[in-house]
Enzyme design. Structure first.
Site, short mmCIF file in Angstrom:
data_model
loop_
_atom_site.label_atom_id
_atom_site.label_comp_id
_atom_site.label_asym_id
_atom_site.label_seq_id
_atom_site.Cartn_x
_atom_site.Cartn_y
_atom_site.Cartn_z
CG ASN A 96 35.82 56.71 40.02
OD1 ASN A 96 35.94 57.65 40.79
ND2 ASN A 96 36.84 55.88 39.74
N PRO A 147 46.09 46.83 37.36
CG PRO A 147 48.09 47.99 37.47
CD PRO A 147 46.91 47.76 36.59
CG ASP A 148 44.26 45.67 44.15
OD1 ASP A 148 44.80 46.52 44.87
OD2 ASP A 148 43.12 45.21 44.36
CB ILE A 149 47.82 50.49 43.35
CG1 ILE A 149 47.61 50.80 41.86
CG2 ILE A 149 49.02 51.25 43.90
CD1 ILE A 149 47.10 52.20 41.57
O1 C5P Z 1 38.35 48.62 44.27
P1 C5P Z 1 38.41 48.05 45.69
O2 C5P Z 1 37.11 48.15 46.39
O3 C5P Z 1 39.09 46.72 45.74
O4 C5P Z 1 39.36 49.09 46.46
C1 C5P Z 1 39.76 48.84 47.77
C2 C5P Z 1 41.07 49.52 48.04
O5 C5P Z 1 42.04 49.12 47.09
C3 C5P Z 1 41.05 51.04 47.97
O6 C5P Z 1 41.86 51.47 49.03
C4 C5P Z 1 41.68 51.38 46.63
O7 C5P Z 1 42.39 52.60 46.66
C5 C5P Z 1 42.62 50.21 46.42
N1 C5P Z 1 42.78 49.83 45.02
C6 C5P Z 1 44.00 49.95 44.41
N2 C5P Z 1 44.16 49.55 43.10
C7 C5P Z 1 43.12 49.05 42.41
C8 C5P Z 1 41.86 48.93 43.01
C9 C5P Z 1 41.71 49.33 44.33
O8 C5P Z 1 44.95 50.43 45.03
N3 C5P Z 1 43.31 48.68 41.15
#
Ligand code: C5P
Length: 392
Positions: free
Chosen positions: A207, A302-304
């Site tokens: 991106n 995974p959502d970190i």
């Molecule tokens: O993608 P999103 O809008 O949900 O991102 C919101 C927050 O979550 C951001 O701080 C981003 O760094 C974090 N995030 C993450 N892992 C992901 C998607 C988003 O840590 N897979």
């Protein structure tokens, strides 16, 4: 802040011409500036120039008889609230790192009882030389504040790290050094930049995140005295070297780096624009153009941030939301869904790639806007907010 007395040391490098402007700006900000120059510095700029701008006699000689007790190294350093050396040449840095004192400036640095800040300036190969890097590490562990250097075109015509920071930036860093270190002793883990999800050997999904906001936050956190681990996706930026930087490509690698480093962290700041999906089957070889259409199966990453926020004893978690519409509603929803104490919202159209931005902070107290400014200014305001309202 007590804007009082600085000793400005100037050593021999072409960046010495910028020291004249630095003196002018410091004086304008209300500091008194006592200039001390090495012999080599006098080949690049004259003491007369610095004397005119500082309004004080300039010292160049260890054996100068102007000082009544004949001990200029003690006198000048005792009067100083801080000593700033700008530019600091590779040779002078080597002297400082080894405690040498063979001229007035090196002697008064060794005799000081106040903070020492240096602004390295040299050719990129001299900066990258292991000897210089070793000396810089030594100075950091000795508590010397290193300002810069910057990267860009150098006087010798080469391009790279080693340019002295501009006087404006130095003036700002000097002012910051007098601020209370609100995050001293705190450990911050953060993510920044985009991720790159490989499709095959040469192609991938990424991106437009430049990493500028994340790197500015890293810099601002360091300025407040925090220890920072920066997990960064691919960017064209140079990370502040006081940070421990872990370079990654994919979301999975970013996740691993975060999991390995999160223990013991006080604050987690997720600035990275993490790809939500990756291809289910990455091809090791380049995919050949064989049919009229190609379908890629994408599976979620995974959502970190959500993982860290859900840990049993989580650090203070700060999320970012870049939205293209309905910023306030989407950002607050995201904060509640991920159970974050603080979320920073911005419009993707304003934020991505640009040098400035405007942001909204969402927390339990409501919405707190930070108006348009360059990203470092916003990062400093954000870190002050985190330090004061949230994490300590
Ligand atoms: O993608 P999103 O809008 O949900 O991102 C919101 C927050 O979550 C951001 O701080 C981003 O760094 C974090 N995030 C993450 N892992 C992901 C998607 C988003 O840590 N897979």
């Amino acid at each position: 802040m007590n804007k009082s007395h600085l000793v400005l040391g100037i050593t021999g490098g072409i960046a010495a011409y910028k020291s004249a402007e630095l003196v002018r700006q410091l004086v304008k900000q209300g500091y008194t500036v006592q200039v001390a120059m090495t012999d080599a510095a006098c080949h690049f700029i004259t003491p007369t120039t610095l004397q005119a701008l500082s309004g004080k006699p300039v010292y160049t000689d260890q054996w100068d008889a102007i000082i009544p007790n004949g001990m200029p190294h003690i006198n000048l350093s005792r009067e100083a609230d801080a000593i700033v050396v700008a530019p600091a040449s590779a040779d002078f840095i080597a002297k400082l790192a080894n405690g040498l004192a063979d001229d007035l400036l090196s002697t008064l640095c060794l005799a000081r009882n106040c903070p020492l800040l240096i602004a390295p300036a040299m050719n990129k190969e001299m900066w990258l030389n292991p000897a210089t890097q070793r000396n810089i590490k030594q100075l950091i562990s000795d508590g010397v504040q290193i300002m810069g250097p910057d990267s860009g075109i150098q006087a010798c015509g080469e391009t790279g790290m080693g340019r002295m920071l501009e006087p404006e930036r130095l003036t700002q860093l000097i002012a910051d050094s007098f601020q209370p270190k609100l995050l001293s002793g705190k450990k911050i883990l953060m993510t920044a930049g985009p991720t790159y999800e490989a499709i095959d050997a040469v192609r991938g999904i990424t991106n437009r995140s430049s990493g500028k906001m994340g790197y500015a936050i890293c810099q601002a956190a360091l300025e407040l005295g925090a220890e920072v681990i920066l997990v960064s996706g691919p960017t064209a930026l140079t990370a502040p070297f006081q940070a421990k930087t872990i370079e990654v490509q994919s979301a999975a690698q970013m996740f691993d780096a975060v999991k390995c480093n999160v223990a013991g962290c006080d604050i987690f700041i997720a600035v990275a624009a993490v790809a939500d999906y990756r291809v289910a089957q990455e091809s090791i070889q380049k995919i050949k153009k064989s049919s009229s259409s190609l379908t890629l199966e994408l599976i979620p990453n995974p959502d970190i941030l959500a993982y860290v926020a859900a840990l049993a004893n989580p650090p203070y978690c700060v999320g970012f939301a870049a939205e293209s519409e309905n910023l306030a509603a989407y950002a607050e929803q995201k904060r509640l869904a991920k159970k974050l104490p603080l979320l920073v919202g911005n419009l993707a159209s304003q934020a991505i790639g640009s040098d400035d931005n405007e942001i909204l902070l969402f927390d339990d107290n409501g919405i707190h806007p930070l108006p348009r400014a360059d990203k470092l200014t916003l990062a400093r305001q954000l870190m002050q907010y985190i330090a004061q309202k949230g994490a300590i």
